[in-house]
Write an enzyme that holds these catalytic residues in place. Structure first.
Site, PDB file in Angstrom:
ATOM      1  N   CYS A   2      63.835  32.463   9.955  1.00 39.90           N
ATOM      2  CA  CYS A   2      63.555  31.177  10.611  1.00 39.90           C
ATOM      3  C   CYS A   2      63.271  30.084   9.580  1.00 39.90           C
ATOM      4  CB  CYS A   2      62.320  31.288  11.497  1.00 39.90           C
ATOM      5  SG  CYS A   2      62.395  32.621  12.674  1.00 39.90           S
ATOM      6  N   ARG A  27      69.400  29.937   5.272  1.00 36.66           N
ATOM      7  CA  ARG A  27      68.436  31.024   5.421  1.00 36.66           C
ATOM      8  C   ARG A  27      68.888  32.026   6.488  1.00 36.66           C
ATOM      9  NH1 ARG A  27      63.108  29.725   3.683  1.00 36.66           N
ATOM     10  NH2 ARG A  27      62.192  30.819   5.432  1.00 36.66           N
ATOM     11  N   TRP A  74      65.649  32.983  13.775  1.00 36.50           N
ATOM     12  CA  TRP A  74      66.362  34.235  13.461  1.00 36.50           C
ATOM     13  C   TRP A  74      65.632  35.297  14.268  1.00 36.50           C
ATOM     14  CZ3 TRP A  74      65.292  38.949  10.918  1.00 36.50           C
ATOM     15  CH2 TRP A  74      66.413  39.642  10.438  1.00 36.50           C
ATOM     16  N   ASN A  98      57.311  30.593  12.237  1.00 39.58           N
ATOM     17  CA  ASN A  98      58.039  31.644  11.506  1.00 39.58           C
ATOM     18  C   ASN A  98      57.078  32.803  11.305  1.00 39.58           C
ATOM     19  OD1 ASN A  98      59.967  29.751  11.147  1.00 39.58           O
ATOM     20  ND2 ASN A  98      59.745  29.578   8.934  1.00 39.58           N
ATOM     21  N   GLY A  99      57.613  34.020  11.307  1.00 40.64           N
ATOM     22  CA  GLY A  99      56.761  35.177  11.055  1.00 40.64           C
ATOM     23  C   GLY A  99      56.710  36.057  12.281  1.00 40.64           C
ATOM     24  N   GLU A 479      76.271  46.097  -7.122  1.00 39.80           N
ATOM     25  CA  GLU A 479      76.148  44.675  -6.791  1.00 39.80           C
ATOM     26  C   GLU A 479      77.507  44.117  -6.315  1.00 39.80           C
ATOM     27  OE1 GLU A 479      73.895  42.724  -6.150  1.00 39.80           O
ATOM     28  OE2 GLU A 479      74.752  40.743  -6.400  1.00 39.80           O
ATOM     29  N   LYS A 483      78.203  42.522  -2.616  1.00 40.13           N
ATOM     30  CA  LYS A 483      78.777  41.180  -2.415  1.00 40.13           C
ATOM     31  C   LYS A 483      79.933  41.243  -1.422  1.00 40.13           C
ATOM     32  CE  LYS A 483      76.276  39.214  -3.527  1.00 40.13           C
ATOM     33  NZ  LYS A 483      75.047  39.578  -4.162  1.00 40.13           N
ATOM     34  N   GLU A 486      78.688  41.934   2.160  1.00 40.62           N
ATOM     35  CA  GLU A 486      77.921  40.828   2.738  1.00 40.62           C
ATOM     36  C   GLU A 486      78.798  39.717   3.273  1.00 40.62           C
ATOM     37  OE1 GLU A 486      75.267  39.945  -0.712  1.00 40.62           O
ATOM     38  OE2 GLU A 486      73.739  39.924   0.849  1.00 40.62           O
ATOM     39  N   HIS A 502      82.064  64.653  -6.332  1.00 42.90           N
ATOM     40  CA  HIS A 502      81.112  65.396  -5.509  1.00 42.90           C
ATOM     41  C   HIS A 502      81.136  64.954  -4.047  1.00 42.90           C
ATOM     42  CE1 HIS A 502      79.520  67.380  -9.037  1.00 42.90           C
ATOM     43  NE2 HIS A 502      79.504  66.200  -9.638  1.00 42.90           N
ATOM     44  N   LYS A 601      68.802  34.443   4.089  1.00 46.46           N
ATOM     45  CA  LYS A 601      68.661  34.240   2.646  1.00 46.46           C
ATOM     46  C   LYS A 601      67.362  34.842   2.143  1.00 46.46           C
ATOM     47  CE  LYS A 601      69.534  32.613  -1.435  1.00 46.46           C
ATOM     48  NZ  LYS A 601      70.449  33.458  -2.232  1.00 46.46           N
TER      49      LYS A 601
HETATM   50  O1  M6R Z   1      64.803  36.562  -2.666  1.00 50.06           O
HETATM   51  P1  M6R Z   1      64.970  37.980  -3.100  1.00 50.06           P
HETATM   52  O2  M6R Z   1      65.631  38.125  -4.423  1.00 50.06           O
HETATM   53  O3  M6R Z   1      63.686  38.749  -3.069  1.00 50.06           O
HETATM   54  O4  M6R Z   1      65.930  38.637  -2.030  1.00 50.06           O
HETATM   55  C1  M6R Z   1      66.207  40.003  -2.046  1.00 50.06           C
HETATM   56  C2  M6R Z   1      67.369  40.342  -1.146  1.00 50.06           C
HETATM   57  O5  M6R Z   1      67.077  40.007   0.178  1.00 50.06           O
HETATM   58  C3  M6R Z   1      68.646  39.611  -1.589  1.00 50.06           C
HETATM   59  O6  M6R Z   1      68.970  39.884  -2.907  1.00 50.06           O
HETATM   60  C4  M6R Z   1      69.817  40.006  -0.677  1.00 50.06           C
HETATM   61  O7  M6R Z   1      70.180  41.333  -0.893  1.00 50.06           O
HETATM   62  C5  M6R Z   1      70.992  39.055  -0.908  1.00 50.06           C
HETATM   63  N1  M6R Z   1      71.603  38.749   0.341  1.00 50.06           N
HETATM   64  C6  M6R Z   1      72.002  39.624  -1.819  1.00 50.06           C
HETATM   65  O8  M6R Z   1      73.142  38.845  -1.931  1.00 50.06           O
END
Ligand code: M6R
Length: 606
Positions: A2, A27, A74, A98-99, A479, A483, A486, A502, A601
């Site tokens: 949020c 976000r 969210w 938020n929260g 990583e 990417k 995502e 394996h 985000k």
């Molecule tokens: O703000 P942060 O680095 O703590 O966030 C951690 C993860 O939520 C963040 O890296 C997430 O995996 C991203 N969407 C990766 O692209």
């Protein structure tokens, strides 16, 4: 997650608030809403979907006023819908939140018995009801707000307004909220990019702070009403930094900003002549006592931790455990007072990472934050902090935050190597020299991004990808796979190359592209053997290597030549084409690259 924005000042606030909400879109959210106060009336609009739908809804008029609140939701409690979208109103009180309110069911049941009617499925709705109830008992608005907040268990950042008075109350507990200070105007926001075009002067609120905004003034108190002092800080980020600057997506801009971001992260910290690394304001405890290092984070930042582990163990011979923050505290980690806990986070607001930090503090361990956002919870609450100077990262898929985190962890290795006399000056000098070449080497990769775009053109219709790498490049391929997942929604799995036989080898056939990162290092021949295994099963290999005359060049689908560097710095280079590959595939598929579905985000709830 949020997003909240609020305004009290001398300008018409509706467009200003919606523009700010647009900047919080990154976000992640599913609905949006606004409440405008206008001389004793509050006009509210809520829409499922995009902020643009909300903008359309208010364009018909009736949303005048110079004080207001707006929100992107969210969903946590209740499906994404108009009735669950914020703001929520009860009586003459309107709230954005938020929260998560953990005791909302109990409060709701109690209030229902007293005749309160609830219109949504959210936890948030109990807040305006509670405030209304205390106002009806005769308390002032501000006292009633404080009394209501004291009853809440869980986390919140809130903005609260009341029909009858031009006062905005904001408060936070374990959920981010900042105050922006302009000329005769104030803002609240979940994070700085929302209002950077209006001000760069911020108050970073602490937990249990309650802010009372009235005409031309703001007062901050604790939950009991005692005044508390908070400083106004000026941040170096500008509004332009949070704009796309001609790129199609923030993510692409941020990938291309990496040479600058890495260079900025090194500035003032690496002294090549002296063979020394220093971090401003960092005073860790006696490092000679450090027996073990924990590196804890989520997502991309966790991958950076895994790379940090390889660097430090290889060079300093200090054991490092890289751990996922959401696992860390629940497995009762064997933490000793001599251990050091490094928490890595772009946002500095990730709930699990903050909880890990709290666990460390509770156990008396020195906590070091590696963070991109000045004033964030992690930056404020860790014993020490080293900032990555990536600038605002808006794309949900993290890119420049990752490479600047690796840069900081590399510098941490050199810093500790020097302090602990585990690396002599010449060795540190050599390492600094190579590190300083990184912005140019990253730029060299970006200069040939077209070739990655071509590869993407051949594979964007594929359903699954396998990524393989060894040693320090294993987290780099993890990583890369993250990417791709995502932003393209293509299934991608990363394996340590030696693990392929394996199990995942069963997946290989002519339809499976296998991305292999194989630099010309001590495991090069081993990875070649894995490539042979893939080719023998008609798998398609996309190879990323710095080996100039790769003997398999004619048999693999594509070869991308990486610049050479030292073992420790390889992932800083190998991840760049993987970011580009994910981006170009997603772009061809036409997905919402900067705000991929279901993602937020900054994940501020557990
Ligand atoms: O703000 P942060 O680095 O703590 O966030 C951690 C993860 O939520 C963040 O890296 C997430 O995996 C991203 N969407 C990766 O692209």
């Amino acid at each position: 997650m949020c997003g909240i924005v609020g305004y009290l000042g001398n300008k018409q606030a509706c467009d200003l608030l919606i523009d700010a909400l647009k900047r919080l879109e990154y976000r992640g959210y599913d609905s949006a809403g606004i409440a405008m106060w206008n001389n004793g009336a509050i006009e509210t609009a809520r829409r499922k979907g995009k902020v643009d739908d909300l903008r359309k809804a208010v364009s018909s008029g009736g949303f005048e006023g110079t004080m207001g609140l707006a929100h992107t939701r969210w969903a946590t409690h209740g499906i994404p819908s108009e009735r669950n979208a914020h703001p929520h109103t009860a009586g003459d009180i309107t709230v954005v939140h938020n929260g998560i309110i953990e005791n909302y069911i109990e409060i709701k049941e109690r209030l229902r018995k007293d005749g309160h009617e609830f219109l949504s499925d959210t936890d948030t709705e109990v807040i305006p009801h509670l405030v209304t109830r205390y106002v009806e008992e005769g308390r002032s608005f501000v006292d009633a707000a404080r009394a209501a907040l004291k009853e809440l268990k869980g986390s919140y950042a809130v903005g609260i307004i009341r029909k009858k008075e031009r006062t905005l109350v904001a408060a936070k507990k374990e959920s981010p909220l900042i105050v922006g200070v302009g000329d005769d105007e104030y803002f609240i926001a979940s994070d700085a990019p929302a209002i950077l075009d209006r001000t760069n002067r911020f108050i970073f609120l602490e937990d249990n702070d309650v802010v009372i905004f009235t005409e031309g003034s703001l007062v901050i108190t604790d939950m009991e009403g005692n005044p508390v002092k908070r400083v106004v800080s000026t941040v170096a980020w500008t509004g332009a930094m949070a704009e796309k600057g001609g790129y199609k997506h923030f993510m692409l801009k941020e990938i291309f900003e990496q040479p600058r971001a890495i260079a900025d992260t090194l500035i003032g910290r690496v002294m090549e002549e002296e063979g020394q690394v220093e971090f401003e304001d960092l005073s860790p405890p006696d490092l000679t006592k450090v027996r073990k290092i924990w590196m804890v984070a989520c997502g991309t930042s966790y991958h950076a931790c895994m790379i940090g582990k390889h660097m430090i163990e290889a060079n300093l011979r200090i054991p490092v455990e890289a751990d996922i923050a959401s696992e860390f505290r629940y497995r009762n980690p064997i933490l000793n007072k001599e251990d050091m806990l490094v928490l890595v986070s772009q946002s500095g607001e990730t709930a699990d990472t903050i909880a890990a930090m709290k666990e460390g503090k509770k156990r008396g361990v020195y906590t070091l934050g590696v963070c991109n956002v000045v004033g964030s919870t992690l930056a404020r609450e860790c014993d020490g902090v080293v900032f990555t100077h990536a600038g605002p990262e808006i794309g949900v898929a993290s890119t420049k935050a990752f490479t600047t985190q690796i840069s900081v962890l590399y510098m941490l290795m050199l810093y500790m190597g020097g302090k602990l006399h585990k690396m002599d000056r010449d060795r540190i000098k050599e390492n600094i020299r190579e590190m300083r070449k990184m912005p140019h080497k990253v730029q060299a990769i970006l200069n040939i991004s077209k070739s990655i775009e071509e590869i993407a053109g051949n594979f964007h219709k594929t359903k699954d990808f396998l990524y393989l790498g060894r040693g320090i490049n294993y987290p780099a391929v993890q990583e890369g796979a993250l990417k791709l997942k995502e932003i393209s929604y293509i299934h991608a799995e990363a394996y340590a190359a030696g693990e392929m036989k394996h199990g995942p080898i069963a997946l290989i056939d002519e339809n499976l592209p296998v991305v292999v990162v194989s630099p010309n290092d001590s495991t090069y021949q081993k990875t070649c053997a894995n490539i042979e295994e893939v080719l023998a099963r008609r798998g398609k290999v996309l190879l990323f290597t710095d080996h100039e005359s790769h003997e398999m060049a004619s048999r693999v689908e594509s070869v991308f030549t990486l610049p050479s560097t030292t073992y420790e710095l390889q992932p800083l280079l190998s991840v760049i084409p993987l970011q580009l590959l994910a981006y170009y595939i997603a772009n061809l598929l036409g997905t919402d690259v900067d705000q991929p579905r279901n993602l937020a985000k900054s994940v501020t709830v557990e």
